[in-house]
Design a protein around this motif. Structure first.
Motif, PDB file in Angstrom:
ATOM      1  N   SER A 150      46.674  75.901  65.558  1.00  0.00           N
ATOM      2  CA  SER A 150      45.299  76.396  65.657  1.00  0.00           C
ATOM      3  C   SER A 150      44.603  75.840  66.897  1.00  0.00           C
ATOM      4  O   SER A 150      43.741  76.493  67.485  1.00  0.00           O
ATOM      5  CB  SER A 150      44.507  76.012  64.405  1.00  0.00           C
ATOM      6  OG  SER A 150      44.489  74.611  64.219  1.00  0.00           O
ATOM      7  N   LEU A 151      44.990  74.628  67.321  1.00  0.00           N
ATOM      8  CA  LEU A 151      44.407  74.046  68.532  1.00  0.00           C
ATOM      9  C   LEU A 151      44.755  74.885  69.756  1.00  0.00           C
ATOM     10  O   LEU A 151      43.889  75.177  70.598  1.00  0.00           O
ATOM     11  CB  LEU A 151      44.914  72.611  68.713  1.00  0.00           C
ATOM     12  CG  LEU A 151      44.466  71.896  69.994  1.00  0.00           C
ATOM     13  CD1 LEU A 151      42.954  71.704  70.014  1.00  0.00           C
ATOM     14  CD2 LEU A 151      45.167  70.537  70.126  1.00  0.00           C
ATOM     15  N   VAL A 152      46.028  75.300  69.841  1.00  0.00           N
ATOM     16  CA  VAL A 152      46.452  76.149  70.971  1.00  0.00           C
ATOM     17  C   VAL A 152      45.659  77.444  70.972  1.00  0.00           C
ATOM     18  O   VAL A 152      45.193  77.906  72.019  1.00  0.00           O
ATOM     19  CB  VAL A 152      47.974  76.433  70.888  1.00  0.00           C
ATOM     20  CG1 VAL A 152      48.369  77.517  71.911  1.00  0.00           C
ATOM     21  CG2 VAL A 152      48.771  75.156  71.130  1.00  0.00           C
ATOM     22  N   GLN A 153      45.481  78.039  69.795  1.00  0.00           N
ATOM     23  CA  GLN A 153      44.755  79.304  69.717  1.00  0.00           C
ATOM     24  C   GLN A 153      43.302  79.121  70.134  1.00  0.00           C
ATOM     25  O   GLN A 153      42.740  79.964  70.852  1.00  0.00           O
ATOM     26  CB  GLN A 153      44.828  79.865  68.289  1.00  0.00           C
ATOM     27  CG  GLN A 153      44.221  81.255  68.146  1.00  0.00           C
ATOM     28  CD  GLN A 153      44.873  82.273  69.069  1.00  0.00           C
ATOM     29  OE1 GLN A 153      46.101  82.406  69.084  1.00  0.00           O
ATOM     30  NE2 GLN A 153      44.071  82.973  69.865  1.00  0.00           N
ATOM     31  N   ARG A 154      42.672  78.035  69.691  1.00  0.00           N
ATOM     32  CA  ARG A 154      41.273  77.786  70.063  1.00  0.00           C
ATOM     33  C   ARG A 154      41.143  77.570  71.573  1.00  0.00           C
ATOM     34  O   ARG A 154      40.176  78.010  72.188  1.00  0.00           O
ATOM     35  CB  ARG A 154      40.736  76.571  69.304  1.00  0.00           C
ATOM     36  CG  ARG A 154      40.480  76.827  67.820  1.00  0.00           C
ATOM     37  CD  ARG A 154      39.664  75.684  67.226  1.00  0.00           C
ATOM     38  NE  ARG A 154      39.406  75.912  65.809  1.00  0.00           N
ATOM     39  CZ  ARG A 154      40.060  75.332  64.815  1.00  0.00           C
ATOM     40  NH1 ARG A 154      41.058  74.490  65.082  1.00  0.00           N
ATOM     41  NH2 ARG A 154      39.756  75.585  63.561  1.00  0.00           N
ATOM     42  N   LEU A 155      42.110  76.883  72.164  1.00  0.00           N
ATOM     43  CA  LEU A 155      42.076  76.669  73.615  1.00  0.00           C
ATOM     44  C   LEU A 155      42.237  77.995  74.361  1.00  0.00           C
ATOM     45  O   LEU A 155      41.599  78.222  75.389  1.00  0.00           O
ATOM     46  CB  LEU A 155      43.177  75.688  74.028  1.00  0.00           C
ATOM     47  CG  LEU A 155      42.932  74.215  73.646  1.00  0.00           C
ATOM     48  CD1 LEU A 155      44.204  73.400  73.816  1.00  0.00           C
ATOM     49  CD2 LEU A 155      41.807  73.620  74.494  1.00  0.00           C
ATOM     50  N   ILE A 156      43.105  78.885  73.826  1.00  0.00           N
ATOM     51  CA  ILE A 156      43.274  80.214  74.441  1.00  0.00           C
ATOM     52  C   ILE A 156      41.965  80.997  74.347  1.00  0.00           C
ATOM     53  O   ILE A 156      41.521  81.618  75.322  1.00  0.00           O
ATOM     54  CB  ILE A 156      44.428  80.989  73.744  1.00  0.00           C
ATOM     55  CG1 ILE A 156      45.765  80.327  74.043  1.00  0.00           C
ATOM     56  CG2 ILE A 156      44.437  82.451  74.192  1.00  0.00           C
ATOM     57  CD1 ILE A 156      46.936  80.903  73.244  1.00  0.00           C
ATOM     58  N   ASP A 157      41.334  80.952  73.162  1.00  0.00           N
ATOM     59  CA  ASP A 157      40.080  81.680  72.956  1.00  0.00           C
ATOM     60  C   ASP A 157      38.978  81.197  73.909  1.00  0.00           C
ATOM     61  O   ASP A 157      38.121  81.976  74.329  1.00  0.00           O
ATOM     62  CB  ASP A 157      39.609  81.519  71.509  1.00  0.00           C
ATOM     63  CG  ASP A 157      40.561  82.183  70.508  1.00  0.00           C
ATOM     64  OD1 ASP A 157      41.366  83.030  70.950  1.00  0.00           O
ATOM     65  OD2 ASP A 157      40.494  81.833  69.312  1.00  0.00           O
ATOM     66  N   ARG A 158      39.001  79.928  74.212  1.00  0.00           N
ATOM     67  CA  ARG A 158      37.974  79.362  75.094  1.00  0.00           C
ATOM     68  C   ARG A 158      38.380  79.383  76.567  1.00  0.00           C
ATOM     69  O   ARG A 158      37.609  78.945  77.426  1.00  0.00           O
ATOM     70  CB  ARG A 158      37.690  77.907  74.671  1.00  0.00           C
ATOM     71  CG  ARG A 158      37.036  77.776  73.301  1.00  0.00           C
ATOM     72  CD  ARG A 158      35.532  78.002  73.368  1.00  0.00           C
ATOM     73  NE  ARG A 158      34.900  76.921  74.090  1.00  0.00           N
ATOM     74  CZ  ARG A 158      34.495  75.770  73.528  1.00  0.00           C
ATOM     75  NH1 ARG A 158      34.664  75.588  72.211  1.00  0.00           N
ATOM     76  NH2 ARG A 158      33.936  74.836  74.237  1.00  0.00           N
ATOM     77  N   GLY A 159      39.572  79.867  76.863  1.00  0.00           N
ATOM     78  CA  GLY A 159      40.044  79.919  78.243  1.00  0.00           C
ATOM     79  C   GLY A 159      40.344  78.550  78.815  1.00  0.00           C
ATOM     80  O   GLY A 159      40.247  78.333  80.035  1.00  0.00           O
ATOM     81  N   LEU A 160      40.752  77.609  77.952  1.00  0.00           N
ATOM     82  CA  LEU A 160      40.978  76.232  78.392  1.00  0.00           C
ATOM     83  C   LEU A 160      42.441  75.821  78.371  1.00  0.00           C
ATOM     84  O   LEU A 160      42.772  74.694  78.769  1.00  0.00           O
ATOM     85  CB  LEU A 160      40.183  75.264  77.494  1.00  0.00           C
ATOM     86  CG  LEU A 160      38.665  75.358  77.542  1.00  0.00           C
ATOM     87  CD1 LEU A 160      38.056  74.424  76.505  1.00  0.00           C
ATOM     88  CD2 LEU A 160      38.165  74.994  78.941  1.00  0.00           C
TER      89      LEU A 160
END
Length: 480
Positions: free
Chosen positions: A92-102
């Motif tokens: 989920s951390l990877v997905q959140r980073l993708i969503d935020r462009g980070l």
């Protein structure tokens, strides 16, 4: 065209070449860092976020402590998730980073997987955290030193101002970076609610430092950290006595380390006033042939011992500059943890900046804003005395002698910077005849004309001239 940097004639050519080589070497060297401990910290946080992110926050670790930008970005994101109560788990951390462009900014999925499997020993977390902090301190020292060198080479016109700035930056490194000292809105809200609960419970510590004057304390809730309290009056109104009564209460009765800057009176005169005011012995009696009784001598000795054993620090530098005052106050805060500062008085201080030259109003404004900034920086209350202009004397009738905030001399910035403004006056001073003067003897009043965090109004006081002492409440009158 390059500027000629020929060394002084006392330096040998070889020495100069060695200095140049060292300078080049310094430029090419990497700043101090500890990438391994940084990875260790982040790995521990990814594997056990509830435990280790919480510890990092408690230890005031910030994203600025990390040398690698990717580590800095990831840490900031982990703290954001932790404070929002969201789960920190790799997928989920990877997905959140993708969503935020980070994701690319933290090094991509491979970097996250590498950090997650780094597997440091949990027992080394705090030691690794200290390594990271130490390297950050070294980087801060180098960066501040380089900035100071560049400013010094630019030959600034205000050497005192540069020295003050350098000292402030070095002290900021010691106390933790500027970002560490800026609380989040959540922290501020929690602090406000904690204080509110303490006030509801009647805890005295929830209020500011007491002045010893009950009505003033009621209206102001005490002198609070970061506040500037201006007490202004015409000459001979007793403003120094009022200030020293407050200093005595804070330093002797409340046992809080305090510092007094006196531009007008010597250290000897201040201590003399304190001893005899605290002993309630009128020194003027000696000139009239009075022989002190045993009780008088005991009170004087007791007062002297109390003052000698207190943490009261007095600086009687005449015409002290705002930069010098700040440097001395910072040092005493660091060495003795002073909790209160009193200054006598504002118009006798100096500001030696180029902008203040030729403009007394500009100079007073710089001093006033500098004192307010110091109160916030050191997180303590500062009481400063100020002179009023002749406005009170120009009034007539019942308004004769009654001061107003507009009477503050030379600058409206004092009124703007102050959190509280108290205007002190004694009615007997403006009595029309001897009979009127006798009837008004001892009458005094502090007009709390400005109070950012409370009510304003008139506070009746009694002035005991022979003891140079103010007391709460109006003087007691004869039954007649």
């Amino acid at each position: 065209m390059a500027t000629d940097t020929k060394p002084p004639s006392t330096s040998s050519p070889n020495s100069y070449l060695q200095q140049g080589a060292a300078a080049v070497d310094d430029v090419t060297r990497a700043l101090p860092h500890a990438v391994g401990p940084e990875k260790s910290l982040l790995s521990s946080m990814l594997q056990d976020p509830q435990e280790y992110i919480g510890v990092a926050i408690e230890e005031k670790l910030t994203k600025d402590h990390f040398y690698l930008p990717s580590h800095s970005t990831l840490f900031a994101f982990l703290v954001e998730l932790f404070e929002a109560g969201q789960e920190v788990e790799l997928v989920s951390l990877v997905q959140r980073l993708i969503d935020r462009g980070l994701l690319d900014r933290v090094g991509g999925p491979a970097t996250l997987t590498d950090l997650y499997t780094y597997a440091p020993s949990p027992g080394h977390f705090r030691s690794h955290l200290q390594h990271v902090k130490d390297k950050f301190v070294l980087r801060s020292i180098i960066q501040n030193a380089n900035a100071a060198i560049a400013q010094a080479y630019d030959a600034p016109d205000e050497v005192a101002g540069l020295l003050d700035s350098v000292e402030q930056n070095v002290l900021a490194i010691r106390e933790g970076s500027e970002s560490n000292r800026a609380p989040s809105i959540k922290q501020s809200v929690n602090e406000v609610l904690e204080q509110f609960q303490a006030l509801l419970a009647g805890e005295k510590g929830a209020q500011g430092i007491g002045t010893g004057f009950s009505e003033l304390d009621r209206m102001s809730s005490g002198l609070k950290p970061g506040e500037m309290f201006v007490v202004a009056a015409r000459p001979s109104m007793g403003k120094t006595s009022f200030m020293m009564n407050i200093v005595e209460h804070i330093c002797m009765d409340l046992q809080k380390p305090s510092m007094v800057f006196s531009c007008e009176m010597s250290s000897f005169q201040i201590v003399q006033r304190l001893i005899f005011a605290r002993a309630k012995f009128a020194l003027s009696q000696l000139s009239r042939g009075y022989t002190p009784a045993k009780g008088d001598l005991q009170r004087i000795q007791r007062a002297a011992l109390e003052i000698a054993g207190s943490k009261l620090f007095i600086d009687d530098t005449a015409g002290i500059s705002i930069n010098e005052l700040r440097a001395k106050a910072r040092r005493k805060k660091r060495e003795e943890n002073i909790q209160f500062i009193a200054i006598d008085y504002l118009q006798l201080m100096k500001s030696r900046t180029k902008q203040a030259e030729g403009s007394r109003e500009r100079e007073i404004a710089e001093i006033s804003s500098g004192i307010k900034a110091l109160a916030k920086e050191l997180s303590l209350p500062i009481l400063i005395l100020a002179q009023l202009n002749r406005g009170p004397e120009s009034r007539s009738g019942k308004s004769l002698g009654v001061p107003r905030m507009s009477d503050l001399r030379e600058s409206g910035s004092i009124e703007q910077d102050a959190d509280m403004v108290g205007l002190l006056y004694r009615t007997a001073y403006y009595a029309e005849d001897a009979e009127d003067k006798e009837a008004k003897a001892g009458e005094a009043e502090l007009v709390l004309a400005k109070n950012r965090n409370g009510e304003t109004g008139h506070i009746p006081l009694t002035f005991i001239a022979e003891l140079m002492r103010f007391e709460t409440g109006a003087p007691a009158k004869d039954p007649e």
